[in-house]
Scaffold this motif. Structure first.
Motif, PDB file in Angstrom:
ATOM      1  N   LEU A   1       0.827  -1.203   0.000  1.00 26.71           N
ATOM      2  CA  LEU A   1       0.000   0.000   0.000  1.00 26.71           C
ATOM      3  C   LEU A   1       0.866   1.259   0.000  1.00 26.71           C
ATOM      4  O   LEU A   1       0.555   2.241  -0.687  1.00 26.71           O
ATOM      5  CB  LEU A   1      -0.919   0.001   1.224  1.00 26.71           C
ATOM      6  CG  LEU A   1      -2.045  -1.033   1.242  1.00 26.71           C
ATOM      7  CD1 LEU A   1      -2.767  -1.004   2.587  1.00 26.71           C
ATOM      8  CD2 LEU A   1      -3.038  -0.770   0.108  1.00 26.71           C
ATOM      9  N   PHE A   2       1.953   1.222   0.755  1.00 30.29           N
ATOM     10  CA  PHE A   2       2.859   2.365   0.822  1.00 30.29           C
ATOM     11  C   PHE A   2       3.485   2.618  -0.546  1.00 30.29           C
ATOM     12  O   PHE A   2       3.589   3.759  -1.013  1.00 30.29           O
ATOM     13  CB  PHE A   2       3.961   2.091   1.853  1.00 30.29           C
ATOM     14  CG  PHE A   2       4.374   3.306   2.632  1.00 30.29           C
ATOM     15  CD1 PHE A   2       4.411   4.567   2.050  1.00 30.29           C
ATOM     16  CD2 PHE A   2       4.742   3.191   3.962  1.00 30.29           C
ATOM     17  CE1 PHE A   2       4.796   5.676   2.778  1.00 30.29           C
ATOM     18  CE2 PHE A   2       5.132   4.291   4.704  1.00 30.29           C
ATOM     19  CZ  PHE A   2       5.164   5.543   4.104  1.00 30.29           C
ATOM     20  N   PHE A   3       3.930   1.546  -1.205  1.00 30.00           N
ATOM     21  CA  PHE A   3       4.534   1.659  -2.533  1.00 30.00           C
ATOM     22  C   PHE A   3       3.535   2.240  -3.531  1.00 30.00           C
ATOM     23  O   PHE A   3       3.863   3.149  -4.308  1.00 30.00           O
ATOM     24  CB  PHE A   3       4.999   0.275  -2.998  1.00 30.00           C
ATOM     25  CG  PHE A   3       5.688   0.270  -4.329  1.00 30.00           C
ATOM     26  CD1 PHE A   3       7.065   0.446  -4.414  1.00 30.00           C
ATOM     27  CD2 PHE A   3       4.979   0.071  -5.502  1.00 30.00           C
ATOM     28  CE1 PHE A   3       7.718   0.438  -5.641  1.00 30.00           C
ATOM     29  CE2 PHE A   3       5.611   0.069  -6.730  1.00 30.00           C
ATOM     30  CZ  PHE A   3       6.990   0.248  -6.802  1.00 30.00           C
TER      31      PHE A   3
ATOM     32  N   GLY B   1      -5.685   7.694   0.114  1.00 25.76           N
ATOM     33  CA  GLY B   1      -6.597   6.610   0.463  1.00 25.76           C
ATOM     34  C   GLY B   1      -5.869   5.308   0.792  1.00 25.76           C
ATOM     35  O   GLY B   1      -6.423   4.440   1.483  1.00 25.76           O
ATOM     36  N   THR B   2      -4.645   5.159   0.310  1.00 28.79           N
ATOM     37  CA  THR B   2      -3.844   3.977   0.631  1.00 28.79           C
ATOM     38  C   THR B   2      -2.731   4.294   1.630  1.00 28.79           C
ATOM     39  O   THR B   2      -2.233   3.390   2.306  1.00 28.79           O
ATOM     40  CB  THR B   2      -3.218   3.373  -0.641  1.00 28.79           C
ATOM     41  OG1 THR B   2      -2.550   4.418  -1.386  1.00 28.79           O
ATOM     42  CG2 THR B   2      -4.287   2.765  -1.520  1.00 28.79           C
ATOM     43  N   TYR B   3      -2.362   5.553   1.720  1.00 27.17           N
ATOM     44  CA  TYR B   3      -1.267   5.956   2.612  1.00 27.17           C
ATOM     45  C   TYR B   3      -1.610   5.715   4.080  1.00 27.17           C
ATOM     46  O   TYR B   3      -0.855   5.060   4.812  1.00 27.17           O
ATOM     47  CB  TYR B   3      -0.928   7.427   2.379  1.00 27.17           C
ATOM     48  CG  TYR B   3       0.076   7.996   3.355  1.00 27.17           C
ATOM     49  CD1 TYR B   3       1.419   7.652   3.270  1.00 27.17           C
ATOM     50  CD2 TYR B   3      -0.320   8.874   4.359  1.00 27.17           C
ATOM     51  CE1 TYR B   3       2.346   8.176   4.160  1.00 27.17           C
ATOM     52  CE2 TYR B   3       0.598   9.398   5.255  1.00 27.17           C
ATOM     53  CZ  TYR B   3       1.929   9.048   5.144  1.00 27.17           C
ATOM     54  OH  TYR B   3       2.841   9.564   6.042  1.00 27.17           O
ATOM     55  N   TYR B   4      -2.749   6.228   4.523  1.00 27.68           N
ATOM     56  CA  TYR B   4      -3.089   6.093   5.938  1.00 27.68           C
ATOM     57  C   TYR B   4      -3.380   4.647   6.351  1.00 27.68           C
ATOM     58  O   TYR B   4      -2.964   4.221   7.437  1.00 27.68           O
ATOM     59  CB  TYR B   4      -4.228   7.036   6.308  1.00 27.68           C
ATOM     60  CG  TYR B   4      -3.726   8.449   6.484  1.00 27.68           C
ATOM     61  CD1 TYR B   4      -2.862   8.776   7.527  1.00 27.68           C
ATOM     62  CD2 TYR B   4      -4.083   9.459   5.597  1.00 27.68           C
ATOM     63  CE1 TYR B   4      -2.366  10.064   7.683  1.00 27.68           C
ATOM     64  CE2 TYR B   4      -3.594  10.749   5.747  1.00 27.68           C
ATOM     65  CZ  TYR B   4      -2.740  11.044   6.791  1.00 27.68           C
ATOM     66  OH  TYR B   4      -2.243  12.310   6.938  1.00 27.68           O
ATOM     67  N   PRO B   5      -4.068   3.845   5.536  1.00 25.49           N
ATOM     68  CA  PRO B   5      -4.177   2.427   5.891  1.00 25.49           C
ATOM     69  C   PRO B   5      -2.817   1.746   6.009  1.00 25.49           C
ATOM     70  O   PRO B   5      -2.615   0.898   6.883  1.00 25.49           O
ATOM     71  CB  PRO B   5      -5.006   1.846   4.741  1.00 25.49           C
ATOM     72  CG  PRO B   5      -5.849   2.991   4.283  1.00 25.49           C
ATOM     73  CD  PRO B   5      -4.947   4.190   4.391  1.00 25.49           C
ATOM     74  N   ALA B   6      -1.869   2.125   5.135  1.00 26.36           N
ATOM     75  CA  ALA B   6      -0.528   1.539   5.200  1.00 26.36           C
ATOM     76  C   ALA B   6       0.145   1.856   6.524  1.00 26.36           C
ATOM     77  O   ALA B   6       0.701   0.965   7.191  1.00 26.36           O
ATOM     78  CB  ALA B   6       0.331   2.057   4.041  1.00 26.36           C
ATOM     79  N   LEU B   7       0.096   3.109   6.949  1.00 31.10           N
ATOM     80  CA  LEU B   7       0.736   3.503   8.205  1.00 31.10           C
ATOM     81  C   LEU B   7       0.024   2.899   9.406  1.00 31.10           C
ATOM     82  O   LEU B   7       0.664   2.531  10.397  1.00 31.10           O
ATOM     83  CB  LEU B   7       0.778   5.022   8.313  1.00 31.10           C
ATOM     84  CG  LEU B   7       1.992   5.749   7.714  1.00 31.10           C
ATOM     85  CD1 LEU B   7       3.271   5.337   8.440  1.00 31.10           C
ATOM     86  CD2 LEU B   7       2.147   5.480   6.227  1.00 31.10           C
ATOM     87  N   CYS B   8      -1.294   2.789   9.318  1.00 31.20           N
ATOM     88  CA  CYS B   8      -2.044   2.156  10.407  1.00 31.20           C
ATOM     89  C   CYS B   8      -1.647   0.694  10.559  1.00 31.20           C
ATOM     90  O   CYS B   8      -1.456   0.199  11.684  1.00 31.20           O
ATOM     91  CB  CYS B   8      -3.546   2.258  10.142  1.00 31.20           C
ATOM     92  SG  CYS B   8      -4.235   3.919  10.368  1.00 31.20           S
TER      93      CYS B   8
END
Length: 234
Positions: free
Chosen positions: A181-183, A207-214
């Motif tokens: 997701l981060f990539f 939309g994918t950045y915050y789920p990745a960090l979570c």
């Protein structure tokens, strides 16, 4: 200890739910900077909570938790700085990615598979950054920054995938998914900043950045649980 672990799970769940909810309002309100800082501060805070729990519980492999918490804190500062200066923000983000790679390496040492996967990913990213005709770098240094950044994020993803291939656990799967997701989020950021033709790229990015960090923050909780269950992957 079981009670404290349940409390930690509740704290992780509540903060992650809050971040994902605020992420929706952040995007719905024109990417409001204040909401962005709240979301980013929340995942950094969650990382510190999970680190403190690991220290208090005298968990093994504290270096993993320190690396993950450092990466989350640097991501928070990168979020704040990149809006003011792209290069400075990218450098801080890159340091955060390096922290994640180091943390992943405390789960499993770097091995040939990790280098191979990372190399293949970086080769594809390099070809994209050098030859994709729609990319436009008004400042030539930006391309170089993106190439260096791509090397680091590809190493992060390659290491996560390598760890998962060698040992398929909930922990390694969570880290691999978050790294993917981060990539993808970073790819969308490049399209948004240096192509700028599509209105959806900034939403796909955040939309994918915050789920990745979570998920990265949550992996610290999973590691705590693994050790207590006698399933340490070291």
């Amino acid at each position: 200890m079981k009670k404290s672990k349940n409390i930690l799970l509740t704290v992780n769940t509540v903060i992650i739910a809050l971040i994902l909810t605020l992420n929706f309002f952040y995007q719905a309100n024109g990417f409001d900077f204040t909401l962005k800082c709240i979301c980013s501060g929340a995942f950094a805070f969650l990382g510190l909570i999970n680190l403190c729990y690991a220290i208090k519980a005298r968990q093994d492999n504290l270096k993993f938790y320190v690396g993950m918490a450092s990466g989350l804190l640097l991501a928070f500062f990168g979020d704040y700085l990149i809006g003011y200066n792209f290069i400075v923000g990218a450098v801080v983000f890159a340091l955060g990615h390096i922290s994640f790679v180091i943390a992943y390496s405390f789960l499993q040492k770097m091995k040939m598979l990790d280098y191979i996967v990372s190399g293949v990913l970086f080769f594809g990213s390099l070809m994209f950054l050098l030859f994709f005709p729609m990319l436009s770098f008004d400042v030539p240094a930006f391309r170089l920054v993106c190439i260096i950044y791509a090397l680091i994020i590809c190493t992060m993803l390659g290491k996560a995938v390598g760890n998962f291939i060698r040992e398929k656990t909930i922990l390694t799967a969570t880290i691999a998914i978050s790294s993917i997701l981060f990539f993808f989020s970073d790819l969308m950021l490049v399209l948004d900043w240096f192509v700028g033709l599509w209105s959806w790229t900034d939403h796909a990015c955040m939309g994918t950045y915050y789920p990745a960090l979570c998920l990265l923050a949550f992996s610290m909780y999973l590691k705590n649980s693994q050790i207590k269950n006698g399933a340490d992957t070291n």
